[in-house]
Design a protein around this motif. Sequence first.
Motif, PDB file in Angstrom:
ATOM      1  N   LEU A 181       0.803  -1.124   0.013  1.00  0.00           N
ATOM      2  CA  LEU A 181      -0.018   0.050   0.132  1.00  0.00           C
ATOM      3  C   LEU A 181       0.928   1.176  -0.126  1.00  0.00           C
ATOM      4  N   GLN A 182       0.747   2.182  -1.000  1.00  0.00           N
ATOM      5  CA  GLN A 182       1.415   3.526  -1.055  1.00  0.00           C
ATOM      6  C   GLN A 182       0.336   4.365  -1.226  1.00  0.00           C
ATOM      7  N   GLY A 183       0.451   5.539  -0.473  1.00  0.00           N
ATOM      8  CA  GLY A 183      -0.508   6.612  -0.538  1.00  0.00           C
ATOM      9  C   GLY A 183      -0.370   7.594  -1.627  1.00  0.00           C
ATOM     10  N   PRO A 184      -1.446   8.543  -1.955  1.00  0.00           N
ATOM     11  CA  PRO A 184      -1.381   9.277  -3.116  1.00  0.00           C
ATOM     12  C   PRO A 184      -0.081  10.425  -2.920  1.00  0.00           C
ATOM     13  N   GLU A 185       0.009  11.037  -3.650  1.00  0.00           N
ATOM     14  CA  GLU A 185       0.851  12.352  -3.587  1.00  0.00           C
ATOM     15  C   GLU A 185       0.078  13.557  -3.408  1.00  0.00           C
ATOM     16  N   MET A 186       0.024  13.761  -2.184  1.00  0.00           N
ATOM     17  CA  MET A 186      -0.817  14.733  -1.587  1.00  0.00           C
ATOM     18  C   MET A 186      -0.780  16.223  -2.302  1.00  0.00           C
ATOM     19  N   ASP A 187       0.451  16.728  -2.597  1.00  0.00           N
ATOM     20  CA  ASP A 187       0.497  17.867  -3.313  1.00  0.00           C
ATOM     21  C   ASP A 187       0.095  17.945  -4.628  1.00  0.00           C
ATOM     22  N   LYS A 188      -0.421  16.638  -5.238  1.00  0.00           N
ATOM     23  CA  LYS A 188      -0.928  16.827  -6.407  1.00  0.00           C
ATOM     24  C   LYS A 188      -2.460  16.267  -6.695  1.00  0.00           C
ATOM     25  N   LEU A 216      -6.273  26.055 -16.251  1.00  0.00           N
ATOM     26  CA  LEU A 216      -5.802  25.525 -15.171  1.00  0.00           C
ATOM     27  C   LEU A 216      -5.275  23.917 -15.396  1.00  0.00           C
ATOM     28  N   GLY A 217      -4.281  23.555 -14.804  1.00  0.00           N
ATOM     29  CA  GLY A 217      -3.946  22.201 -15.256  1.00  0.00           C
ATOM     30  C   GLY A 217      -2.852  21.805 -13.986  1.00  0.00           C
ATOM     31  N   PRO A 218      -2.171  20.803 -13.826  1.00  0.00           N
ATOM     32  CA  PRO A 218      -1.501  20.093 -12.845  1.00  0.00           C
ATOM     33  C   PRO A 218      -0.207  20.919 -12.494  1.00  0.00           C
ATOM     34  N   SER A 219       0.433  21.570 -13.533  1.00  0.00           N
ATOM     35  CA  SER A 219       1.511  22.666 -13.259  1.00  0.00           C
ATOM     36  C   SER A 219       1.101  23.902 -12.959  1.00  0.00           C
ATOM     37  N   SER A 220      -0.162  24.284 -12.880  1.00  0.00           N
ATOM     38  CA  SER A 220      -0.577  25.676 -12.766  1.00  0.00           C
ATOM     39  C   SER A 220      -0.419  26.107 -11.277  1.00  0.00           C
ATOM     40  N   PRO A 248      -8.632  15.154 -10.130  1.00  0.00           N
ATOM     41  CA  PRO A 248      -7.844  13.910 -10.444  1.00  0.00           C
ATOM     42  C   PRO A 248      -8.854  13.194 -10.235  1.00  0.00           C
ATOM     43  N   ASP A 249      -9.033  12.010 -11.443  1.00  0.00           N
ATOM     44  CA  ASP A 249     -10.253  11.140 -11.149  1.00  0.00           C
ATOM     45  C   ASP A 249      -9.525   9.887 -10.598  1.00  0.00           C
ATOM     46  N   PHE A 250      -9.387   9.971  -9.193  1.00  0.00           N
ATOM     47  CA  PHE A 250      -8.969   8.659  -8.381  1.00  0.00           C
ATOM     48  C   PHE A 250      -9.933   8.599  -7.128  1.00  0.00           C
ATOM     49  N   ASP A 251      -9.856   7.273  -6.531  1.00  0.00           N
ATOM     50  CA  ASP A 251     -10.706   6.853  -5.530  1.00  0.00           C
ATOM     51  C   ASP A 251     -10.483   7.945  -4.309  1.00  0.00           C
ATOM     52  N   GLY A 252     -11.460   8.422  -3.802  1.00  0.00           N
ATOM     53  CA  GLY A 252     -11.394   9.541  -2.594  1.00  0.00           C
ATOM     54  C   GLY A 252     -11.487  10.850  -3.087  1.00  0.00           C
ATOM     55  N   VAL A 253     -11.528  10.935  -4.134  1.00  0.00           N
ATOM     56  CA  VAL A 253     -11.428  12.498  -4.878  1.00  0.00           C
ATOM     57  C   VAL A 253     -12.895  13.016  -5.483  1.00  0.00           C
ATOM     58  N   SER A 254     -13.406  13.972  -4.883  1.00  0.00           N
ATOM     59  CA  SER A 254     -14.559  14.308  -5.351  1.00  0.00           C
ATOM     60  C   SER A 254     -14.560  15.825  -5.737  1.00  0.00           C
ATOM     61  N   VAL A 255     -15.502  16.534  -6.261  1.00  0.00           N
ATOM     62  CA  VAL A 255     -15.770  17.820  -6.831  1.00  0.00           C
ATOM     63  C   VAL A 255     -16.670  18.429  -5.859  1.00  0.00           C
ATOM     64  N   GLN A 256     -16.504  19.551  -5.183  1.00  0.00           N
ATOM     65  CA  GLN A 256     -17.744  20.232  -4.302  1.00  0.00           C
ATOM     66  C   GLN A 256     -17.774  21.682  -4.861  1.00  0.00           C
ATOM     67  N   ALA A 292      -5.921   9.944   4.227  1.00  0.00           N
ATOM     68  CA  ALA A 292      -6.392  11.235   4.798  1.00  0.00           C
ATOM     69  C   ALA A 292      -7.910  11.280   5.352  1.00  0.00           C
ATOM     70  N   PRO A 293      -7.871  10.819   6.618  1.00  0.00           N
ATOM     71  CA  PRO A 293      -9.026  10.749   7.451  1.00  0.00           C
ATOM     72  C   PRO A 293      -9.824  11.949   7.582  1.00  0.00           C
ATOM     73  N   THR A 294      -8.754  13.274   7.471  1.00  0.00           N
ATOM     74  CA  THR A 294      -9.274  14.683   7.588  1.00  0.00           C
ATOM     75  C   THR A 294      -9.087  15.073   6.186  1.00  0.00           C
ATOM     76  N   ALA A 295     -10.064  15.673   5.575  1.00  0.00           N
ATOM     77  CA  ALA A 295     -10.243  16.028   4.129  1.00  0.00           C
ATOM     78  C   ALA A 295      -9.095  16.949   3.578  1.00  0.00           C
ATOM     79  N   HIS A 296      -8.502  16.545   2.615  1.00  0.00           N
ATOM     80  CA  HIS A 296      -7.355  17.522   2.193  1.00  0.00           C
ATOM     81  C   HIS A 296      -8.066  18.408   0.732  1.00  0.00           C
ATOM     82  N   THR A 297      -7.873  19.508   0.697  1.00  0.00           N
ATOM     83  CA  THR A 297      -8.632  20.248  -0.415  1.00  0.00           C
ATOM     84  C   THR A 297      -7.689  21.521  -1.097  1.00  0.00           C
ATOM     85  N   SER A 298      -8.171  21.809  -2.105  1.00  0.00           N
ATOM     86  CA  SER A 298      -7.746  22.893  -3.004  1.00  0.00           C
ATOM     87  C   SER A 298      -8.990  23.582  -3.497  1.00  0.00           C
TER      88      SER A 298
END
Length: 336
Positions: A181-188, A216-220, A248-256, A292-298
Amino acid sequence: LAQAVVQHCVRAHSSHFAVVAPKSPQRGMAYLRKALALAACVPWRLLVVAEEETLHHQGDADYYTMLKSLTSPAGTLTPDFRPGEFHYILKVPLSQTDLPEVALQMQLDTSMYAQGETPKIKINQEELDFNPYKAIEKSFPVNENIGATKKQVTIEVYDPKSSKNIMGGGGNSNTYYITILQGPEMDKITKVSEAGVVVKNYKGEKLNLAEGSTMLGPSSKQHDVKFRVRSDDHDEQHHTVKIYFGCPDFDGVSVQYEGKAYKVGEAIDVDVTKQFTTRAQIMCLYKDDMWAPTAHTSTFTVILEQLVTDDKMVEGRLQIMAPDGWCETRLWPQEK
């Protein structure tokens, strides 16, 4: 069986007897062969046959097929390794989410085998070429994307030969199961993906970026993007445009948006008729019980500005929201 042979000797020659002293009950057949050798009941007062330390040979009924050790420099196995435990989890720390591969290191207990009689190893059903008398290591690629990684690894330790005796057996094997198990890259994981942001009118036509705005994009480094809303992008029956926001379309990611959760790629309806400039604040949110039991957001802002043509009258009320409001008047070139 060995004891029965010895008793036969004692009955046939009452003044002579033999004692077979096994060292391990697992080597019963070996003691039987030694007892049979005593069937002639040689004229010794007492003969004690004690089994020496026996090394394993391929094809033995009790051939040993377990690892001596299993470790990884990338993290700690859970539970702690022991030869008879076959299921493990290897969790890579969040500090190493950009690690490109994870190595597993293993050892055989070569002291248990005769020269050249060590077991074979398969990893994920593929034969491993290794020297049993040196460190055994196999690496597995991870971090194939910015999302969390879950990789299954099997390590099979097996006897390549079937039994060498009439009683059957041999061909023993044991399989270890490791979940990496390896976690996601939180900064991305909460940045805008390559899909960017798409805005469409009620006819399904894409809106253009406003002059001077970049996508907007990954490097923006920016957190806002501006689109122009033309007069024919809405009418009296259709007041909204649809925003497709590329989190990013991965498990755990949503749009709010406005307290509501959307799936990545799902359309967000935004009314553009209530005010001249509409600012839609949209958030990419990542939440996972393990990483990330506590939500990580941008948070990002999609600005939708009305483009006024010369045949459309616009009436508006300018209001400054103290203390941080502002008010301005703009005039764009006439639409051609």
